[in-house]
Enzyme design. Sequence first.
Site, mmCIF file in Angstrom:
data_model
loop_
_atom_site.group_PDB
_atom_site.id
_atom_site.type_symbol
_atom_site.label_atom_id
_atom_site.label_comp_id
_atom_site.label_asym_id
_atom_site.label_seq_id
_atom_site.Cartn_x
_atom_site.Cartn_y
_atom_site.Cartn_z
ATOM 1 N N ASN B 96 0.836 -1.214 0.000
ATOM 2 C CA ASN B 96 0.000 0.000 0.000
ATOM 3 C C ASN B 96 0.863 1.253 0.000
ATOM 4 O O ASN B 96 0.771 2.118 0.855
ATOM 5 C CB ASN B 96 -0.973 0.009 1.185
ATOM 6 N N ASP B 307 3.572 -5.500 11.720
ATOM 7 C CA ASP B 307 2.713 -4.491 11.076
ATOM 8 C C ASP B 307 3.329 -3.099 11.286
ATOM 9 O O ASP B 307 2.625 -2.125 11.548
ATOM 10 C CB ASP B 307 1.275 -4.548 11.618
HETATM 11 ZN ZN LIG Z 1 -3.758 -4.395 7.910
HETATM 12 ZN ZN LIG Z 2 -0.460 -3.712 7.725
#
Ligand SMILES: [Zn+2]
Ligand SMILES: [Zn+2]
Lengths: 324, 424
Positions: B96, B307
């Site tokens: 992303n 993350d």
């Molecule tokens: Zn995510």
């Molecule tokens: Zn993520």
Amino acid sequence: MTPPSLGKDLLGLEKLTAEQIRLVLDTAEPFKEVSERAIKKVPTLRGKTIVNLFFEASTRTRISFEFAQKRLSADTVNISSTGSSVQKGETLVDTARNLEAMRIDMVVMRHPSSGAAKFLAERIRSNVINAGDGQHEHPTQGLLDLLTIRDNFDAIDGLKVCICGDILHSRVARSNIWGLLKLGAEVAVCGPQSLLPRGIEGLGVQVFHRIEQAIEWSDVLNILRLQLERMSAGYIPSLREYYRVFGVTMERLEAAPKDLLILHPGPMNRGVEIDSRVADGPHSVILSQVTNGVAVRMAILYLLAGGEPALAEAAKRTNREGAE
Amino acid sequence: MKPLLLKGGHIVDPSQGYDAVGDLLMAEGRIEALSKGLSAPDGADVLDVTGKVVAPGLVDIHVHLREPGREDAETVATGAHAAAAGGFTSICAMPNTDPVTDNQAAVGFIVKQGEAAEAARVYPIGAISIGQRGEHLAEFGELIHAGAVGVSDDGHPVVSSHLMRTALEYSLTFGIPVADHCEDPTLFEGGAMHEGLVSSRLGLKGIPAAAEEIMVARNIMLAELTGGHAHLLHMSTRGSVELIRRAKDRGINVTAEATPHHFTLTDDACEDYDTNAKMNPPLREQDDVAAVREGLKDGTLDAIATDHAPHHYETKERDFDDAPFGIVGLETALGLGLVELVEGGVLTLPELITRMSTAPARVYDLPAGSLARGAQADVVVFDAAARWTVDPQRFRSKSHNTPFAGRELAGKVEYTIVGGRLVF
Ligand SMILES: [Zn+2]
Ligand SMILES: [Zn+2]
């Protein structure tokens, strides 16, 4: 023992003690009297500059604060700004820095984000008064509701107060819950489950899903405004049905075992959450709430500006209410 | 390159069941030997690592490196160096970015930036859909040819069940996992934190656990339908862990990961509107933390993944509703694993290394997570007992958004070795 004070800011009732809440209510008593005079002005805040910073439209609260400030002879500036969510995030930090640079004494802020008042208070030396932050708290409304209830009963301790309507999105509800619990009231909320916050029982309040049960249980009903956009967002099917199922009507009140005191923070949707006959009826104190709003806000401005609690002490000696 | 000999360390290699004091010899970028009493070949560098843990380099299969697009928050290079400082030798970069990593040129760019960084190895994950818009499948074949190791629309959920099904089916050709950020957008909408008593008190819009669990259940069903490998990103609730446990019992092709913050913190951290505690999925409740820990213990959750989500400081300096989701994690993950899981009695040290190296490497079939002879010489050496206090200003990462500032952690990384070369 040091006399109680409010500290630097008024952000919410959750963090106040019962003693601090009583201090505000007691200090408001003599200010009620100022509003009755022909010349409604005292020089208490002469030379103080106050900014009313409203990021969300609000006529009532802003006007109430302005009256309070003018009656205390403060210099005030009004700033209104409603922008997109990104803009509002950016302006909040920048606004704080600008206010700091201008050496403002106090800021009264209304903001659409929960926690915004605390955010500002941590970044400036001026006193910050939360005039409503998102769905979090609206402490001056909570305090004026408490004052209005206290005017009508011997004590708040032991009273049964039910807050009705859209609790999920209501800062008024949260401030009322904290204030009432701290002063010893029994508190309930009533509304469709889709408009009640999850786990609300964890705060120590009862939950009613039927307005008839709430009316039967309560001494006081505080009826919240139903924001009309809740219907388009799918929380309830229609306003018509809301009135039919949850509306506080004369018929429902007449079936109650005792007379109830009726509060509404306004502005009202007549025929949605409240029947006009109830709003205009003998048990409604909705206009007293408006009058008390100015007195409570005067008291808060006065106390945050470093005013002596002695004023409140003097008021207590007139002994309106000592039982609480 | 000179051979490198690590002498006298406590070697932990779950891939071979090795857990003893010994020596590790690397040469030509590969593991040469692992045993007691190795002597240094001519010209070898020798490091005495007595009392330190020697393990396969850590593998983080879920990081956001922000390049291209937000190089003010992180770049591939700063992320790869932050990873090395945290003991990681391989990281997987989510797609992303801006523009989205949904084509071979974009994947190639990240591979090239990763090699130039000369720190942790950087493996791109390609997008599932063009522009991560959830409509048309990206060209998996080209993505993989350019170096991608899997696909994901992370940052967004795969809303369309049809698209998820097709992605899982199409992935069978390439043998890659399809990784989903499990979130039902209609239940999530406008949410800022976990839905519970804390959100009710703070007046913040809640995200119910069901928003995640509905999509976990869907992805399990689609993995069963298609036989494709669904990887479930950042699991945060008890319900999710239980769904995955049952799916694995039934032999369905799913893997899952959890973050250090979800095995450490609860929604209480959002108290006082701390925007560094705003993440998605949100911090949940004590019982969810317990379930995540149980899942890591019994293998329901294969991997610990950070993350890592860097944000420029100014974007977190906002009211809670307006602040972005996410925290950095590369430089605190090992410390949290050691304090919360090993010292906390949840995992043994070899189990922690399994969850942070061997098992995550398997999820994406990476050449990592082992000290077996002939494996890539990717190694971490750390002092498990050393205490340190998190000071975000000292992070290698460009961003400092962490809720762990000031927290005392264990495990000082002494050396991070990639391909037989010291990178930290
Ligand atoms: Zn995510
Ligand atoms: Zn993520």
